[in-house]
Write an enzyme that holds these catalytic residues in place. Sequence first.
Site, short mmCIF file in Angstrom:
data_model
loop_
_atom_site.label_atom_id
_atom_site.label_comp_id
_atom_site.label_asym_id
_atom_site.label_seq_id
_atom_site.Cartn_x
_atom_site.Cartn_y
_atom_site.Cartn_z
N CYS A 119 -12.10 -27.39 45.21
CA CYS A 119 -12.98 -27.79 43.80
C CYS A 119 -13.89 -27.01 43.55
O CYS A 119 -14.10 -26.03 44.50
CB CYS A 119 -13.35 -29.49 44.34
SG CYS A 119 -13.20 -30.33 42.59
N LYS A 150 -6.45 -40.11 42.83
CA LYS A 150 -8.34 -40.01 43.02
C LYS A 150 -9.29 -41.06 41.83
O LYS A 150 -8.93 -40.23 40.94
CB LYS A 150 -8.79 -38.48 43.14
CG LYS A 150 -10.44 -38.46 43.81
CD LYS A 150 -10.76 -37.65 44.13
CE LYS A 150 -11.91 -37.12 43.96
NZ LYS A 150 -12.23 -36.00 44.62
N ARG A 166 -21.87 -36.63 47.94
CA ARG A 166 -22.17 -35.89 47.62
C ARG A 166 -24.02 -35.26 47.07
O ARG A 166 -24.11 -34.63 47.14
CB ARG A 166 -21.82 -36.26 45.98
CG ARG A 166 -21.17 -36.43 45.17
CD ARG A 166 -20.93 -37.30 43.25
NE ARG A 166 -19.90 -37.31 43.16
CZ ARG A 166 -19.17 -37.99 42.51
NH1 ARG A 166 -20.36 -38.61 41.65
NH2 ARG A 166 -18.16 -38.53 42.01
N GLU A 220 0.28 -40.40 38.44
CA GLU A 220 -0.43 -38.49 39.08
C GLU A 220 0.96 -38.43 40.02
O GLU A 220 0.78 -37.10 40.93
CB GLU A 220 -1.42 -39.35 39.17
CG GLU A 220 -2.69 -39.24 38.48
CD GLU A 220 -2.98 -38.01 37.88
OE1 GLU A 220 -2.32 -36.82 38.58
OE2 GLU A 220 -4.21 -38.15 36.78
N LYS A 245 -7.17 -41.96 47.54
CA LYS A 245 -8.59 -42.15 47.33
C LYS A 245 -9.30 -42.61 46.17
O LYS A 245 -8.87 -42.44 45.15
CB LYS A 245 -8.85 -40.25 47.84
CG LYS A 245 -10.69 -39.95 47.97
CD LYS A 245 -10.81 -38.91 47.70
CE LYS A 245 -11.93 -38.80 47.78
NZ LYS A 245 -12.56 -37.70 47.02
C1 PBG Z 1 -14.88 -32.89 45.27
C2 PBG Z 1 -14.92 -34.14 46.45
C3 PBG Z 1 -14.99 -35.25 46.34
C4 PBG Z 1 -15.00 -35.94 47.81
C5 PBG Z 1 -13.87 -35.16 48.25
N1 PBG Z 1 -13.88 -33.87 47.52
C6 PBG Z 1 -16.75 -35.79 45.40
C7 PBG Z 1 -15.95 -36.24 44.17
O1 PBG Z 1 -15.25 -35.90 44.03
O2 PBG Z 1 -17.71 -36.27 43.53
C8 PBG Z 1 -15.32 -37.00 47.91
C9 PBG Z 1 -15.41 -37.90 49.66
C10 PBG Z 1 -16.40 -38.83 50.26
O3 PBG Z 1 -17.13 -39.22 49.40
O4 PBG Z 1 -16.23 -39.11 51.35
N2 PBG Z 1 -14.35 -32.73 44.47
ZN ZN Z 2 -14.88 -31.54 42.80
#
Ligand code: PBG
Ligand code: ZN
Length: 321
Positions: free
Chosen positions: A116, A191, A201, A229, A244
């Site tokens: 990401c 997600k 975050r 999805e 998730k």
């Molecule tokens: C980044 C990402 C996130 C998580 C995993 N990869 C955060 C988001 O999408 O803001 C969340 C993982 C967690 O809360 O343990 N894209």
């Molecule tokens: Zn991200």
Amino acid sequence: MRRFRRLRQTEEMRSFVRENRILPEDLIYPLFVYEGENWKEPIPSMPNIYQYSIDRIDEELDRVVDLGIPAILLFGIPAKKDECGSGAYDKDGITQRCIRHIKEKYPHLLVIADICLCEYTSHGHCGLVEDGHILNDATLPLLAKAAVTNADAGADIIAPSDMMDGRVAAIRKALDENGHPLVPILSYSAKGASAYYGPFRDAAGSAPHFGDRRSYQMDPSNAREAIREVQDDIDEGTDMVIVKPALAYLDIMKTVREKFLVPIVAYNVSGEYSMVKAAAANGWIDERRIVMENMISMKRAGADRIITYHALDIAGWLKEK
Ligand code: PBG
Ligand code: ZN
């Protein structure tokens, strides 16, 4: 009378008819690697979880391997961020360097590279930004490049978490064209735009600086959309899928299990972890029993494997038994 209690009388009998179990092999441990030296920094909202620099990360990896946990999910935190998240696809970026280190020292540990941009962009969004909008198609080549550089470094599995449309196809094509036809994709397919990611975050320094992620992550109100999805990611070539968050979305896990045959990974996310830790720290709940009950609920809903910050605790408890 139907005597259900016949099969509940002793632990031996209960174990004999038990439908689901948790093993260390089921678990995937998320790890945060920070670009710095001699760094082991606690994350206040996630008790017992730390950011590590590469030179300190072995202490955690030794625990993972000793406890029989087969895989880690790696998140990088760069020293510098920029508009286009170049640290995510730099061949000498933080995860790329960390993966080279891990594969040399722990060749049998499966390394899943989270793909990401949000940890690497100055604005904290998962894609390129123009006039306050998150660009989809322009982001795809950068994600593809991040996948290739992490695979070049030795990543065993590529896990795109950005939620841009078409990214699985773009990543699959790039991996195939760059000598990695056998590196599988584990996509974050369903997600939600969830408040449960708050502590993550903090850990990854990846909160968006303006707006939110609702124009790319799924509306938590929708269940049917999750199926579309997943179907789309499978059509684009994903090998496995993530649902998730996990606990608040078990209905989606169950439907995905019923409709598809691919391996399903549940992501027991940061907020779910922190809530349990906070209640346990107050003495309000029995941490061990609550954690195991949460794990078994994901299994019951159809998860094959579970990404969880509790992984080291769980594997330790299983070893004690
Ligand atoms: C980044 C990402 C996130 C998580 C995993 N990869 C955060 C988001 O999408 O803001 C969340 C993982 C967690 O809360 O343990 N894209
Ligand atoms: Zn991200």
